[in-house]
Design an enzyme around this catalytic site. Structure first.
Site, short mmCIF file in Angstrom:
data_model
loop_
_atom_site.label_atom_id
_atom_site.label_comp_id
_atom_site.label_asym_id
_atom_site.label_seq_id
_atom_site.Cartn_x
_atom_site.Cartn_y
_atom_site.Cartn_z
N GLU A 64 10.74 -1.21 9.71
CA GLU A 64 11.90 -0.78 10.48
C GLU A 64 13.03 -0.16 9.66
O GLU A 64 13.82 0.62 10.19
CB GLU A 64 12.42 -1.96 11.31
N ASN A 97 0.87 -1.18 0.00
CA ASN A 97 0.00 0.00 0.00
C ASN A 97 0.91 1.22 0.00
O ASN A 97 1.62 1.48 0.98
CB ASN A 97 -0.90 -0.02 1.25
#
Ligand code: MOS
Length: 696
Positions: free
Chosen positions: A659, A585
């Site tokens: 991350e 997305n």
């Protein structure tokens, strides 16, 4: 691997839970509606080490509305006391300042807090040790470090290669204690009745939480239900339960069935929910004059708690990043009388890449080679650690694309040459890498619930990352239907088992389960399926993970401005270019990446927890004293990514992106400050007092 045909995935779909969140309709743990709740406030030790000698609860019990007071002398017994962090109120030992040594349950949160303050505790104090030093006498080598990596690695002869190198760098870099501060503090509601035990918990993994908590109470995992549909951030600190969860369950065990609610205060979070260990990292690089690395040694000193070991994997990126034929990495720990350190966004990779990428900048300067060119010259063909091919290593593309977009050619290689008004201006770069992890133990259930409606169930977590939306997109593509036809359910341990939202592994792990279930469903039930048709499937193991090293990569670009008179540092521009496989997305991905970069900026310039060695506690336990990057600190920040799909990672072609944004970003800031001023700061954060004395 058969990749999904991208229809829904890749689109910048708005969060499906967005409206519920901004209107306050999305329930977070503490807001879940329960009947007749009682409120719990922890009592924390005010010494760093010793014993609780006596507790006087009379004044607290005398307060109107106080229902129960738990102490180390009368709390229910736990069935399993093997976890030193979770095993609270089982004996009189105090292992660190702030440890939970009791709790007050009352009719309101305010009464509980007030009464907790009236509990008198007498201690037998013992001397404590809370300070990490590079030569701490207790330093030891852990058996392994977090995520199961070996503690030490040795390849070739690093000392000989350093001794004969044409150019060397030998520097020590340090990072302070940093504390996770998600917007939603850690919170739980525990309900213990004859019918069962239920917990609303702010957690990154409902199944992981119950697996850790159930045995403490002698329960089978399926006797404890953990529910967490919405979580207001975690950054790792909610990746496992902490002592406050145990306290809530202990209190609920004897509340006569009344739900017990507990929300930690911001101050309590600085003692109870983990933190990033401070690090002292010595890096030695040996290279030929052209910058080709011949040796790389990355040796780390860090801390753990005497009560439980947590060993951060700080040096692991140095095993994979560059093609130095002779390499050494090592971790040494000091076990101190402090709370247990734990995950903090990219544990290991983030602080390790900070030191290593600043060292590379120092090598570039020492060789007179452009920092991007230096990294290109040392880009390994195959994984230097295993010899395996990469599933896709596109670091050089990230560096080149970023250089072009950011205007790298305008950088003066000589520091402190560019001045704009009252400000020195400089540019910095750093590389990033993060593994594509897949966790075991993931299943999903697909049910054709009604005409044109698919129910998709998995106990995954959305900690703000966008899981509600991205898993819906993946399910739609896997089922070959519109996203509007998918009803997703996550965040409940009554749903099929899911792994923790950690290590950027969520999509990789849960998405595989959903795709497996959808493919199986289509095989089992045809098209159109009968209403009520259902299939459960487990995520298969990925045989490719043995054959390929799967890592994401990235390149950070930073412009820093340093005030000529005050040393004040501003960062007007940041750009990250990433290779993370296929975007699931585009909107939530960008949000993850710039969020990570912002945390890297925050790490570089602001974040630092200060522990008072005399008393053992963190004194910077609020946002007035623990500084984080706020809106005014973040200016023009952007993240872009390469258009690619990793065909070895999973059917979605993605590698995870939670991350990598924080890995290396602090180094790029430090390197930009150096280019602006010629001042090299090696201990974070870079505050103006460290820069000012060295300004030209
Ligand atoms: Mo992340 S620190 O592995 O939740």
């Amino acid at each position: 691997m058969t990749l999904l045909d991208p229809q829904a995935i890749g689109a910048p779909m708005a969060r499906l839970d967005g409206r519920a969140k901004v209107t306050g309709a999305a329930p977070y743990a503490f807001e879940q509606r329960v009947d007749d709740p009682a409120y719990l406030h922890p009592i924390q030790s005010t010494i760093a080490r010793g014993r609780v000698a006596a507790v006087d609860t009379d004044a607290a019990r005398a307060i109107d509305g106080v229902l129960d007071v738990l102490t180390v002398f009368d709390a229910p017994e736990l069935a399993d006391t093997s976890d030193g962090e979770l095993s609270i109120l089982q004996d009189d030992r105090v292992h660190f300042r702030g440890q939970i040594i009791g709790g007050v349950v009352a009719e309101t949160a305010e009464i509980a807090r007030h009464a907790a303050g009236l509990v008198q505790v007498r201690y037998t104090e013992e001397s404590h040790d809370v300070e990490l030093t590079a030569d701490h006498p207790g330093l030891y080598t852990p058996e392994q470090v977090n995520a199961g990596y070996p503690s030490d690695t040795d390849e070739g002869d690093v000392e000989a290669a350093l001794a004969s190198a044409e150019v060397t760098v030998d520097q020590t870099y340090s990072t302070p204690i940093e504390h996770n501060n998600p917007m939603e503090p850690h919170a739980a509601i525990a309900i213990w009745t004859a019918d069962g035990v239920t917990m609303y918990d702010s957690t990154q993994g409902v199944h992981a939480a119950r697996k850790a908590l159930a045995p403490l109470f002698g329960l089978e995992p399926d006797q404890l239900r953990v529910i967490a549909p919405h979580v207001g951030g975690g950054f790792g600190s909610k990746g496992a339960p902490h002592a406050h969860d145990v306290l809530a369950l202990l209190a609920a065990q004897r509340s006569g069935g009344r739900p017990v609610k507990l929300a930690l205060t911001r101050q309590q979070m600085f003692a109870l929910v983990g933190y990033r260990t401070p690090t002292i990292q010595r890096i030695r690089l040996g290279a030929n004059q052209d910058g080709t690395l011949t040796a790389l040694a990355h040796e780390v000193v860090e801390q753990t708690s005497a009560v439980k070991e947590y060993a951060e994997q700080t040096a692991v990126t140095s095993r994979k990043m560059y093609a130095a034929p002779n390499r050494r990495t090592a971790h040494r720990l000091a076990a101190l009388d402090v709370p247990v350190p734990f995950w903090f966004r990219a544990p290991g990779e983030c602080p390790g890449a900070y030191a290593a990428e600043v060292a590379m900048d120092e090598l570039a300067a020492a060789c007179g080679v452009d920092p991007i060119e230096l990294r290109v010259r040392n880009d390994p063909e195959v994984d230097p650690e295993t010899g395996n091919p990469w599933s896709g290593r596109h670091l050089v593309e990230c560096l080149r694309l970023g250089a072009e977009r950011f205007g790298w050619s305008s950088r003066d290689p000589v520091p402190a040459q560019r001045v704009s008004g009252d400000w020195y201006v400089g540019l910095g770069v750093a590389s990033a890498t993060y593994p594509a992890m897949q966790m075991p133990g993931n299943s999903a259930r697909i049910t054709y619930a009604d005409e044109g409606r698919y129910l998709v169930q998995i106990g995954a977590a959305d900690i703000g990352t966008g899981t509600w939306t991205t898993l819906t997109q993946i399910a739609a593509d896997a089922l070959g239907c519109d996203v509007a036809a998918v009803d997703l359910q996550i965040g409940d341990s009554a749903l099929p088992e899911a792994s923790v939202a950690g290590g950027s592994s969520g999509i990789n792990s849960w998405g595989r389960a959903i795709v497996a279930a959808a493919r199986q469903f289509r095989r089992d039930h045809g098209d159109p399926p009968a209403i009520g048709a259902t299939t459960v499937a487990e995520a298969p193991e990925n045989p490719e993970s043995e054959k390929f090293t799967m890592q994401s990569f990235g390149a950070h670009f930073v412009e820093a401005r340093v005030n000529r008179d005050t040393g004040e540092i501003r960062v007007p521009r940041m750009l990250g270019v990433f290779s993370i496989g296929r975007a699931i997305n585009a909107r939530t991905l960008r949000s993850q990446l710039i969020g990570g970069m912002t945390m890297g900026l925050s790490m570089a310039l602001h974040e630092e927890s200060v522990r008072d060695p005399r008393f053992g506690h963190v004194v910077t336990q609020d946002f007035a004293t623990y500084h984080i990057s706020a809106h005014a600190d973040v200016a023009d920040i952007d993240a872009i990514w390469l258009d690619e799909a990793d065909e070895h990672a999973n059917p979605m072609g993605s590698r995870g992106a939670g991350e990598i944004g924080i890995v290396g970003s602090a180094a790029a800031v430090v390197n930009a400050v150096y280019n602006a001023t010629g001042v090299r700061v090696r201990d974070l954060p870079v505050t103006l007092d460290k820069v000012l004395p060295g300004l030209p």
